[in-house]
Structure formats: structure tokens, C-alpha cells
Design a protein around this motif. Structure first.
Motif, PDB file in Angstrom:
ATOM      1  N   GLY A 251      31.237 -22.873   0.327  1.00 36.26           N
ATOM      2  CA  GLY A 251      30.166 -22.051   0.876  1.00 36.26           C
ATOM      3  C   GLY A 251      29.819 -20.870   0.000  1.00 36.26           C
ATOM      4  N   LYS A 252      30.395 -20.818  -1.215  1.00 41.11           N
ATOM      5  CA  LYS A 252      30.131 -19.713  -2.135  1.00 41.11           C
ATOM      6  C   LYS A 252      29.743 -20.283  -3.497  1.00 41.11           C
ATOM      7  CE  LYS A 252      33.401 -16.564   0.120  1.00 41.11           C
ATOM      8  NZ  LYS A 252      34.597 -15.699  -0.052  1.00 41.11           N
ATOM      9  N   PRO A 253      28.992 -19.522  -4.293  1.00 39.29           N
ATOM     10  CA  PRO A 253      28.602 -20.013  -5.611  1.00 39.29           C
ATOM     11  C   PRO A 253      29.819 -20.237  -6.503  1.00 39.29           C
ATOM     12  CG  PRO A 253      27.332 -18.054  -4.996  1.00 39.29           C
ATOM     13  CD  PRO A 253      28.440 -18.171  -4.013  1.00 39.29           C
ATOM     14  N   VAL A 254      29.690 -21.180  -7.456  1.00 46.06           N
ATOM     15  CA  VAL A 254      30.744 -21.394  -8.428  1.00 46.06           C
ATOM     16  C   VAL A 254      30.958 -20.118  -9.231  1.00 46.06           C
ATOM     17  CG1 VAL A 254      29.210 -22.273 -10.244  1.00 46.06           C
ATOM     18  CG2 VAL A 254      31.593 -23.046 -10.168  1.00 46.06           C
ATOM     19  N   TYR A 255      32.207 -19.841  -9.604  1.00 48.58           N
ATOM     20  CA  TYR A 255      32.606 -18.627 -10.320  1.00 48.58           C
ATOM     21  C   TYR A 255      32.436 -17.367  -9.461  1.00 48.58           C
ATOM     22  CZ  TYR A 255      31.582 -21.959 -14.078  1.00 48.58           C
ATOM     23  OH  TYR A 255      31.489 -23.091 -14.855  1.00 48.58           O
ATOM     24  N   ASN A 256      32.373 -17.527  -8.141  1.00 48.25           N
ATOM     25  CA  ASN A 256      32.055 -16.389  -7.275  1.00 48.25           C
ATOM     26  C   ASN A 256      33.047 -15.244  -7.436  1.00 48.25           C
ATOM     27  OD1 ASN A 256      30.479 -15.324  -4.842  1.00 48.25           O
ATOM     28  ND2 ASN A 256      32.576 -15.227  -4.094  1.00 48.25           N
ATOM     29  N   ASP A 257      34.350 -15.553  -7.452  1.00 45.39           N
ATOM     30  CA  ASP A 257      35.343 -14.479  -7.531  1.00 45.39           C
ATOM     31  C   ASP A 257      35.271 -13.740  -8.864  1.00 45.39           C
ATOM     32  OD1 ASP A 257      36.140 -15.061  -5.001  1.00 45.39           O
ATOM     33  OD2 ASP A 257      38.141 -15.775  -5.526  1.00 45.39           O
ATOM     34  N   LEU A 258      34.915 -14.453  -9.927  1.00 48.24           N
ATOM     35  CA  LEU A 258      34.754 -13.790 -11.224  1.00 48.24           C
ATOM     36  C   LEU A 258      33.486 -12.942 -11.229  1.00 48.24           C
ATOM     37  CD1 LEU A 258      35.810 -16.659 -13.647  1.00 48.24           C
ATOM     38  CD2 LEU A 258      37.006 -14.493 -13.268  1.00 48.24           C
ATOM     39  N   ARG A 259      32.456 -13.450 -10.598  1.00 53.23           N
ATOM     40  CA  ARG A 259      31.212 -12.681 -10.510  1.00 53.23           C
ATOM     41  C   ARG A 259      31.457 -11.365  -9.763  1.00 53.23           C
ATOM     42  NH1 ARG A 259      28.730 -16.535  -8.884  1.00 53.23           N
ATOM     43  NH2 ARG A 259      27.784 -17.224 -10.831  1.00 53.23           N
ATOM     44  N   GLU A 260      32.320 -11.426  -8.749  1.00 54.20           N
ATOM     45  CA  GLU A 260      32.637 -10.223  -7.982  1.00 54.20           C
ATOM     46  C   GLU A 260      33.813  -9.448  -8.577  1.00 54.20           C
ATOM     47  OE1 GLU A 260      33.114 -11.263  -3.888  1.00 54.20           O
ATOM     48  OE2 GLU A 260      31.060 -12.005  -3.694  1.00 54.20           O
ATOM     49  N   ARG A 261      34.335  -9.949  -9.700  1.00 56.07           N
ATOM     50  CA  ARG A 261      35.401  -9.287 -10.459  1.00 56.07           C
ATOM     51  C   ARG A 261      36.644  -9.051  -9.609  1.00 56.07           C
ATOM     52  NH1 ARG A 261      34.340  -4.474 -12.320  1.00 56.07           N
ATOM     53  NH2 ARG A 261      35.299  -4.712 -14.365  1.00 56.07           N
ATOM     54  N   LYS A 262      37.018 -10.085  -8.829  1.00 54.18           N
ATOM     55  CA  LYS A 262      38.213  -9.985  -7.992  1.00 54.18           C
ATOM     56  C   LYS A 262      39.466 -10.267  -8.818  1.00 54.18           C
ATOM     57  CE  LYS A 262      36.062 -11.209  -3.579  1.00 54.18           C
ATOM     58  NZ  LYS A 262      36.076 -12.147  -2.415  1.00 54.18           N
ATOM     59  N   LYS A 263      40.504  -9.533  -8.532  1.00 49.99           N
ATOM     60  CA  LYS A 263      41.784  -9.713  -9.233  1.00 49.99           C
ATOM     61  C   LYS A 263      42.589 -10.782  -8.497  1.00 49.99           C
ATOM     62  CE  LYS A 263      41.958  -5.112 -11.282  1.00 49.99           C
ATOM     63  NZ  LYS A 263      40.701  -4.539 -10.784  1.00 49.99           N
ATOM     64  N   THR A 264      42.331 -12.036  -8.839  1.00 52.20           N
ATOM     65  CA  THR A 264      42.999 -13.163  -8.193  1.00 52.20           C
ATOM     66  C   THR A 264      44.105 -13.699  -9.106  1.00 52.20           C
ATOM     67  OG1 THR A 264      41.358 -14.701  -9.092  1.00 52.20           O
ATOM     68  CG2 THR A 264      40.921 -13.765  -6.912  1.00 52.20           C
ATOM     69  N   PHE A 265      44.952 -14.571  -8.524  1.00 51.17           N
ATOM     70  CA  PHE A 265      46.130 -15.003  -9.265  1.00 51.17           C
ATOM     71  C   PHE A 265      45.793 -15.708 -10.584  1.00 51.17           C
ATOM     72  CE2 PHE A 265      49.706 -17.593 -10.469  1.00 51.17           C
ATOM     73  CZ  PHE A 265      50.769 -16.705 -10.333  1.00 51.17           C
ATOM     74  N   PRO A 266      44.835 -16.649 -10.638  1.00 49.59           N
ATOM     75  CA  PRO A 266      44.565 -17.295 -11.933  1.00 49.59           C
ATOM     76  C   PRO A 266      44.162 -16.297 -13.017  1.00 49.59           C
ATOM     77  CG  PRO A 266      43.505 -18.500 -10.148  1.00 49.59           C
ATOM     78  CD  PRO A 266      44.001 -17.218  -9.564  1.00 49.59           C
ATOM     79  N   VAL A 267      43.391 -15.294 -12.639  1.00 51.74           N
ATOM     80  CA  VAL A 267      42.945 -14.289 -13.614  1.00 51.74           C
ATOM     81  C   VAL A 267      44.127 -13.447 -14.087  1.00 51.74           C
ATOM     82  CG1 VAL A 267      41.494 -12.258 -13.947  1.00 51.74           C
ATOM     83  CG2 VAL A 267      40.626 -14.201 -12.635  1.00 51.74           C
TER      84      VAL A 267
END
Length: 347
Positions: A251-267
């Protein structure tokens, strides 16, 4: 992209979607009854958040989610030899608490969409969404207070909520920390945050189901440990989906968390790498660069593979916790299959 290992797939002899549906159907009447006790306007917002209606109250067939926490509570009761209905108050209380936390989190994070629809604060306003969240938590407390194990159950839910608040506080603070240098967020710090924010409530669901089902203290503790490990794995897979997931599924665009610059585990795992790609990634994130390029750098630096390895490790830990106690009937197999199914989903 790296395929998911078969170690993350559910055993073929357990139909996990059927298990989830059975548990949702077991819980739904009590959940609807609880929502029906609220103020009609608050009840509409709650029903909207569950995917039962549109703004204004018109019924809808929108997805209300898989019902993972509901299933853990029902299976927790069955795993200690009780009928699944014994875990229904636990399922209702934890689900209400979960949705309460989502309503408030969406406001804090500024998220405007959830499951392809406007979030409650976006649809109804910030104040009404806060009110609806408060009402749901009050219902959760009331639901457990009327059970025979009320005091113990409320202490367990209160402890999980305390962990959730701690995790959310860390998550908000992480957003302000830099991508590089001694103050950057480390993978281990992220895992501690995720266990509090996500794992605590999943552990609480399984443990509360066992408690209300008359389980021994050792069984309750083991199911709590298993649920927490599952929650960590679940969050890490969500992080992977937040970068590379199919928009039709997330339900969200691809790369959404990177676009929002979220500090997630893969990053964060990619940034821990000594590779040149990690240094390029840090510079790109600090400058707010192209999320597509960032996704490539995260993968090349090993962030995606590290995330899947970490998820597998937590599923193994959940298996160990379940092995520490004698589980009754088929519920143990269903809990193990549920863990594998959720972590292997849509990747």
C-alpha cells in the motif's frame, strides 16, 4: 534480489491463512461488541481503522490486516490445552491496544496512508484520532479487567505498553540522529527499539492467551519470549518490504522508507559495512539523494541480506522458546508455521 530461504517458509501441512482466518472469526464478534460500547462517532473512527467502514460509516470490504496478534492470543490459549475462546479477551485487548498505538503513531510520524487508505487523523482530524486511540485503550483495559485473571492480565498488558512507549520514544529520537559519526544509530540499538515497539505486544498477545487459558508460569513466559522474537523478525521483514516491497501488497510506493529517510534495519546494517558502497550510501542519505540509488547501495553493501539473516535468527530463537515448553494439540505446529509464514511473506 536475494530470494527468501526455504527456512522462512511455513510447513506445507499447516494452512496458515486458514489458521489466521479461523482466529479472526473467533475474535471478531467480541471485538465488534467492544467497539459497539463506545460513543457512535468514536466507534465509527475505530471501525474505519479496522477496515470495517468508510468515512461516514458506510460498510466496506477493505482489508483490516492479517490479525496476527489475535491469532497469537487464540493459539496461546490452545497451546496450553484451553479452547481458543479462552484467549478471546486477550485477543481483543491486545488488538485494541495495537490499533490505539497505530492511531497515535501515525500522528507522530506524519503518516498519511495505511493499507492504501488515509490514516484516521488524515480522514477525521488529529484531535478526533487521538480521542479514538484513547477510547480503544480504555476498552482494552476494561476487557481484561472483567476476566478472572484480571489483575495479572492487566499487569502484563501494562508492562507491554510501557515497552511499546519506550520503543516509540527511541524511534522518534533516532530520526534526529545523524547517519554517520559516533552519534549515529547502530543496528543493535535499532533491534532493542524494535523489540520494545513491536516485539513486546506480540509476546504479550501469546502470553495473555496462555494466561487466560490457565497455562503455567513457564508456558506463559515461553510464549512471551517466542512472541517477542517473532515480533523482531516481523519488524525486520517489514523494513525490507518498506524498501523493496510490491506497492500492491504494502500500500506504499516502492522505496518508500528510503524516500522518507527512515533508519530501518537494512539501511543501518548496510552502513555498518566497511565497503565503499556504505560510505556512498551515508553521503547520499545525508544529502537527501535519489531513493532508487540508495536502494541499490543498501543491497550491494549487504543490508538486505543482513536483514533476512537477522530475521531467520529471530525465528530460530522463537523456535527455541517454543521448544522450552510442552505445547498441547496442533497449536504448537500452528504457532511455528505462523512464524515462518509471516517472515517469509511477499519477499
Amino acid at each position: 534480489m536475494t530470494p527468501v530461504s526455504s527456512a522462512l517458509r511455513a510447513p506445507v501441512d499447516v494452512d496458515v491463512p486458514l489458521v489466521l482466518r479461523r482466529c479472526r472469526e473467533t475474535v471478531r464478534p467480541a471485538l465488534r461488541e467492544a467497539i459497539g460500547r463506545t460513543h457512535p462517532w468514536v466507534g465509527e473512527m475505530a471501525a474505519y481503522s479496522f477496515g470495517w467502514c468508510e468515512v461516514g460509516g458506510a460498510p466496506t470490504a477493505a482489508s483490516g490486516g492479517k490479525g496476527v496478534r489475535q491469532a497469537l492470543a487464540v493459539l496461546g490459549a490452545e497451546a496450553v490445552g484451553a479452547p481458543g475462546r479462552a484467549g478471546v479477551p486477550a485477543a481483543v485487548a491486545v488488538e485494541l491496544t495495537h490499533v490505539f498505538s497505530l492511531l497515535h503513531d501515525d500522528i507522530m510520524d506524519g503518516d498519511q496512508a495505511r493499507r492504501g487508505r488515509p490514516t484516521v487523523w488524515k480522514a477525521y482530524g488529529t484531535g478526533p484520532a487521538v480521542l479514538a486511540g484513547d477510547a480503544l485503550f480504555a476498552l482494552a483495559v476494561e476487557t481484561l479487567a472483567t476476566t478472572e485473571a484480571g489483575p495479572s492480565a492487566l499487569r502484563m498488558l501494562s508492562a507491554a505498553l510501557g515497552d511499546l512507549v519506550r520503543g516509540q520514544a527511541d524511534d522518534l529520537l533516532f530520526a534526529e540522529r545523524p547517519w554517520t559519526g559516533p552519534e549515529r544509530v547502530r543496528s543493535a540499538q535499532y533491534l532493542a527499539m524494535a523489540e520494545h515497539k513491536t516485539g513486546a505486544l506480540l509476546g504479550c498477545a501469546a502470553a495473555l492467551g496462555a494466561l487466560l487459558g490457565g497455562g503455567s508460569p513457564s508456558a506463559v513466559a515461553a510464549l512471551d519470549r517466542a512472541g517477542r522474537r517473532l515480533g523482531l523478525a516481523f519488524q525486520i521483514v517489514d523494513d525490507v518490504l518498506g524498501i523493496w516491497g510490491d506497492p500492491e501488497v504494502t500500500g506504499k510506493p516502492v522505496y518508500n522508507d528510503l524516500r522518507e529517510r527512515k533508519k530501518t534495519f537494512p539501511v543501518l546494517a548496510a552502513l555498518d559495512s566497511p565497503s565503499p558502497e556504505a560510505r556512498r550510501l551515508a553521503a547520499l542519505l545525508a544529502s537527501g539523494g535519489d531513493p532508487r540509488e540508495a536502494a541499490v547501495l543498501v543491497e550491494v553493501a549487504g543490508g538486505r541480506a543482513a536483514a533476512l539473516d537477522e530475521a531467520r535468527a529471530h525465528i530460530a530463537a522463537a523456535e527455541t522458546a517454543l521448544a522450552d515448553v510442552s505445547l498441547q494439540g496442533v497449536a504448537g505446529d500452528e504457532l511455528r508455521a505462523l512464524s515462518a509464514f509471516l517472515v517469509g511473506r511477499d519477499l
